[in-house]
Design an enzyme around this catalytic site. Structure first.
Site, PDB file in Angstrom:
ATOM      1  N   CYS A   2       1.023  -1.369  -0.064  1.00  0.00           N
ATOM      2  CA  CYS A   2       0.195   0.002   0.096  1.00  0.00           C
ATOM      3  C   CYS A   2       1.025   1.201   0.217  1.00  0.00           C
ATOM      4  CB  CYS A   2      -0.722   0.024   1.255  1.00  0.00           C
ATOM      5  SG  CYS A   2      -2.110  -1.425   1.319  1.00  0.00           S
ATOM      6  N   LEU A  50      -3.892  -1.449  -1.870  1.00  0.00           N
ATOM      7  CA  LEU A  50      -3.996  -2.469  -2.550  1.00  0.00           C
ATOM      8  C   LEU A  50      -4.460  -3.457  -1.904  1.00  0.00           C
ATOM      9  CD1 LEU A  50      -3.129  -3.942  -5.286  1.00  0.00           C
ATOM     10  CD2 LEU A  50      -1.087  -4.794  -4.003  1.00  0.00           C
ATOM     11  N   ALA A  51      -5.812  -3.917  -2.140  1.00  0.00           N
ATOM     12  CA  ALA A  51      -6.572  -4.958  -1.291  1.00  0.00           C
ATOM     13  C   ALA A  51      -6.219  -6.442  -1.428  1.00  0.00           C
ATOM     14  CB  ALA A  51      -8.065  -4.792  -1.626  1.00  0.00           C
ATOM     15  N   VAL A  52      -5.499  -6.934  -0.557  1.00  0.00           N
ATOM     16  CA  VAL A  52      -4.711  -8.207  -0.581  1.00  0.00           C
ATOM     17  C   VAL A  52      -5.412  -9.097   0.603  1.00  0.00           C
ATOM     18  CG1 VAL A  52      -2.558  -9.312  -0.130  1.00  0.00           C
ATOM     19  CG2 VAL A  52      -2.560  -7.357  -1.584  1.00  0.00           C
ATOM     20  N   VAL A  53      -5.550  -8.523   1.639  1.00  0.00           N
ATOM     21  CA  VAL A  53      -6.063  -9.435   2.803  1.00  0.00           C
ATOM     22  C   VAL A  53      -7.336  -8.479   3.252  1.00  0.00           C
ATOM     23  CG1 VAL A  53      -5.758 -10.113   4.999  1.00  0.00           C
ATOM     24  CG2 VAL A  53      -4.103 -10.381   3.282  1.00  0.00           C
ATOM     25  N   ASN A  75       2.043  -0.328   5.957  1.00  0.00           N
ATOM     26  CA  ASN A  75       2.241  -1.052   4.438  1.00  0.00           C
ATOM     27  C   ASN A  75       3.150  -2.447   4.811  1.00  0.00           C
ATOM     28  OD1 ASN A  75       3.019  -1.456   1.892  1.00  0.00           O
ATOM     29  ND2 ASN A  75       4.387  -0.077   1.758  1.00  0.00           N
ATOM     30  N   GLY A  76       2.545  -3.253   4.678  1.00  0.00           N
ATOM     31  CA  GLY A  76       3.202  -4.535   4.663  1.00  0.00           C
ATOM     32  C   GLY A  76       2.495  -5.702   4.847  1.00  0.00           C
ATOM     33  N   GLU A  77       2.797  -6.792   5.300  1.00  0.00           N
ATOM     34  CA  GLU A  77       2.123  -8.099   5.734  1.00  0.00           C
ATOM     35  C   GLU A  77       2.904  -8.767   6.993  1.00  0.00           C
ATOM     36  OE1 GLU A  77       2.560  -6.903   1.971  1.00  0.00           O
ATOM     37  OE2 GLU A  77       4.074  -7.819   2.507  1.00  0.00           O
ATOM     38  N   ASP A  97      -4.244  -8.246   8.902  1.00  0.00           N
ATOM     39  CA  ASP A  97      -3.121  -8.648   9.640  1.00  0.00           C
ATOM     40  C   ASP A  97      -2.458  -7.566  10.377  1.00  0.00           C
ATOM     41  OD1 ASP A  97      -2.608  -7.948   6.682  1.00  0.00           O
ATOM     42  OD2 ASP A  97      -0.618  -7.703   7.462  1.00  0.00           O
ATOM     43  N   ILE A 288      11.347 -12.354 -18.570  1.00  0.00           N
ATOM     44  CA  ILE A 288      11.601 -11.274 -19.375  1.00  0.00           C
ATOM     45  C   ILE A 288      12.976 -11.029 -19.854  1.00  0.00           C
ATOM     46  CG2 ILE A 288      12.382  -9.508 -17.785  1.00  0.00           C
ATOM     47  CD1 ILE A 288      10.880  -7.240 -19.344  1.00  0.00           C
ATOM     48  N   THR A 337      24.070   0.417 -10.933  1.00  0.00           N
ATOM     49  CA  THR A 337      23.693  -1.150 -11.312  1.00  0.00           C
ATOM     50  C   THR A 337      22.034  -0.989 -10.912  1.00  0.00           C
ATOM     51  OG1 THR A 337      24.209  -3.232 -10.921  1.00  0.00           O
ATOM     52  CG2 THR A 337      23.870  -1.948  -8.923  1.00  0.00           C
ATOM     53  N   ARG A 340      20.206  -0.047 -14.237  1.00  0.00           N
ATOM     54  CA  ARG A 340      20.177  -1.237 -15.011  1.00  0.00           C
ATOM     55  C   ARG A 340      19.459  -2.401 -14.754  1.00  0.00           C
ATOM     56  NH1 ARG A 340      26.727  -1.949 -15.108  1.00  0.00           N
ATOM     57  NH2 ARG A 340      27.264  -0.096 -15.980  1.00  0.00           N
ATOM     58  N   SER A 363       9.490 -13.438  -5.414  1.00  0.00           N
ATOM     59  CA  SER A 363      10.863 -13.164  -6.141  1.00  0.00           C
ATOM     60  C   SER A 363      12.197 -13.840  -5.393  1.00  0.00           C
ATOM     61  CB  SER A 363      10.930 -11.525  -6.673  1.00  0.00           C
ATOM     62  OG  SER A 363      12.169 -11.309  -7.046  1.00  0.00           O
ATOM     63  N   GLY A 364      13.129 -13.847  -5.885  1.00  0.00           N
ATOM     64  CA  GLY A 364      14.369 -14.227  -5.346  1.00  0.00           C
ATOM     65  C   GLY A 364      15.280 -13.402  -4.698  1.00  0.00           C
TER      66      GLY A 364
END
Length: 590
Positions: A2, A50-53, A75-77, A97, A288, A337, A340, A363-364
């Site tokens: 959010c 952003l409605a996630v929960v 903002n967070g989880e 949460d 991508i 970097t 880029r 993501s990693g």
């Protein structure tokens, strides 16, 4: 994910000041609210959702009947919110949460609250009964937070700096905006006139330390000792748990997949966890690259192996260059970097938002810093020095990779989740003996594996064979999943690709494309006067000069947001790209 924004003690018209909050509308495309604070006409909160929960009761600032004097914008989880609720028998009013922050604060105060939160967060907590304001941010700064504060007590807070730079205040024509440090909380007194005074700034958690909330989680018991099989077993347990807890969402989950080790392990484990949770939709993975990109080929192989619904996003050099201005505006940095590497992530996020219904994206990120994944770790003078460097990189994630990951996804209304930065997983990994974590040669690193990489990708110069002959980065992580069959063996042992270059062909890398472009945008005369024009963090290359120009156009006089450029250590590097390193060049000649 959010966008949060708040003002305390504003001496300008709030209806005018609130226009600045619209600068972060992209972070919350589902709903929006401004709310004044009762009794304080110059204080207000702004929130983009952003409605996630809990889509019904999730608007902010969060206020509950039991604590009418508390106001929370975050903002967070918080992944352990249900565990905390049940353990302490809290009575919830919503399914959000973040409500756990109110209950923990009422029970034990601010320090116990932040230490008990298992998740990623940035928050503003107002206690009108005790006349206090609290700011807090998670250990690695996965969720962003910026603040501006004047000597007379005007405080402004926002998820992104762009929501603060145009604010007005009578005592200063130029409001100093700075990032709020990760792993810290701040206590401020709220005065009757709505202004604040800072009381203390506290570092509440170091990445090496096991978090306090570990006492209450339900991870199966870890085995003691540092025998290799014990360590590998513990790492698998903690990594599985890091993925599992992050399934908490009412929206569709997707995963970025570059075909590298980190994103491949995340995608494979995520898909396994989704099946076990009996989620009804297929996992969408996203890669991508330009045509003949090594990342596209590798990601396709992983997607076929795990059985995901795979999407490939193609872009050309012109599209990449054209989006640089947007990317730098979104990032709020001119680090070479970071810019880029952000182009590909920005474009794939744009595709996801436009063409799919995936909103929560795994993501990693964080693995390279945690597991010593950068190629220059081969040059570390000792395991102890490598350990120090790893912790330095983790401490600075909020300036570089975590910043990139958040801004490029948030720009398109997506929420990113990064299991490698899980508190339990990362603190355990950092507790291991330093020599276990360094690049090394193992039983699996023999010529056959290196040749297999050639056969898969078809372009032998794309893979740094030097790693195969002299050890490979992240050896412990690779060995941990050696017998799991989660991902193909050649992907498991695929060496680190050059920074942001896997998305392009080695024949004409993104690094080279950018050098050719900026050569025509920045001349030698401009470089000769760079130190006079940019005395702080003076760009040393034409690419750096070009990015700095764009940054200064959007954020004039804000160069100090970046304390220093990201640069590899232990080598005489003038550019952060791995393609300029002798280690990588030796591979290309092999």
């Amino acid at each position: 994910m959010c966008g949060i924004w708040a003002l305390f003690g504003s001496d300008d018209c709030l209806s005018v000041q609130c226009l600045s909050a619209m600068k972060i509308a992209h972070r919350g495309p589902d709903a929006f609210r401004f709310e004044n604070v009762n009794g304080y006409t110059n204080c207000c909160f702004g929130f983009h959702r952003l409605a996630v929960v809990d889509q019904l009761f999730g608007m902010q600032p969060i206020r509950v009947k039991k604590y009418p004097y508390l106001w929370l914008c975050y903002n967070g989880e918080i992944y352990n919110h249900k565990k905390m609720q049940h353990h302490f028998e809290f009575e919830y009013q919503t399914k959000v949460d973040g409500e756990i922050i109110l209950h923990l604060y009422d029970k034990g105060g601010i320090e116990q609250t932040v230490c008990m939160l298992d998740g990623v967060f940035a928050f503003i907590l107002l206690d009108t009964a005790n006349k206090k304001v609290f700011l807090g941010r998670d250990t690695y700064g996965v969720r962003p937070l910026f603040k501006a504060m004047t000597e007379d007590g005007f405080l402004a807070v926002c998820s992104e700096a762009k929501g603060l730079v145009n604010l007005k205040h009578s005592t200063t024509p130029f409001l100093k905006v700075e990032p709020f440090l990760p792993g810290h909380y701040e206590v401020l007194d709220l005065k009757p006139n709505g202004k604040v005074a800072s009381v203390e700034m506290v570092k509440y958690h170091h990445c090496r330390d096991e978090p306090l909330h570990a006492l209450y989680d339900n991870v199966e018991k870890l085995f003691p000792g540092f025998e290799l099989e014990t360590v590998k077993n513990n790492l698998r347990i903690l990594f599985d748990n890091a993925i599992k807890k992050r399934l908490m969402t009412d929206r569709r989950i997707g995963c970025l997949l570059s075909g590298g080790l980190d994103s491949s392990l995340v995608a494979a484990t995520l898909l396994k966890q989704l099946k076990e949770a009996q989620v009804q939709y297929p996992l969408q993975t996203f890669a991508i690259g330009m045509e003949d990109s090594t990342d596209l080929l590798a990601a396709r192989k992983v997607a076929n192996h795990i059985g995901s619904e795979h999407h490939e996003v193609l872009f050309n050099s012109e599209e990449g260059i054209q989006v640089l201005d947007e990317v730098i505006f979104s990032l709020e940095t001119y680090d070479i970097t970071t810019v880029r590497a952000s182009v590909g992530m920005y474009l794939v996020s744009k595709y996801i938002r436009k063409n799919t219904d995936s909103v929560v994206i795994f993501s990693g990120e964080g693995s390279d810093e945690l597991t010593q994944g950068y190629i220059y770790f081969h040059k570390a003078p000792s395991p102890e020095k490598a350990e120090e460097e790893s912790e330095r990189l983790l401490k600075e994630l909020y300036l570089f990779d975590v910043l990139r990951a958040d801004r490029t996804t948030a720009a398109h209304g997506l929420e990113l989740r990064v299991p490698f930065l899980d508190h339990r997983f990362s603190s355990y990994y950092l507790s291991l003996p330093p020599d276990m974590r360094t690049p090394k040669v193992g039983e699996s690193m023999h010529d056959e594996n290196c040749l297999l990489l050639f056969n898969v990708f078809g372009i032998f110069t794309a893979i740094p064979l030097f790693s195969c002959q002299n050890g490979i980065e992240k050896h412990l992580l690779r060995e941990t999943f050696e017998d799991s069959n989660l991902i193909p063996k050649d992907i498991l042992w695929r060496p680190k690709e050059a920074f942001s270059d896997g998305i392009t062909s080695v024949k004409n890398s993104w690094f080279r494309i950018l050098q050719e472009y900026v050569e025509h945008q920045v001349d030698d005369t401009m470089m000769a006067t760079a130190a006079q024009k940019f005395p702080f963090n003076t760009p040393k290359t034409k690419e750096g000069y070009y990015y700095r120009q764009i940054f200064e156009r959007h954020y004039p006089g804000r160069a100090d947001w970046l304390t220093h450029y990201w640069m590899p250590k232990w080598i005489n590097a003038t550019d952060p790209s791995a393609r300029t390193l002798a280690h990588y060049k030796s591979a290309a000649k092999a």
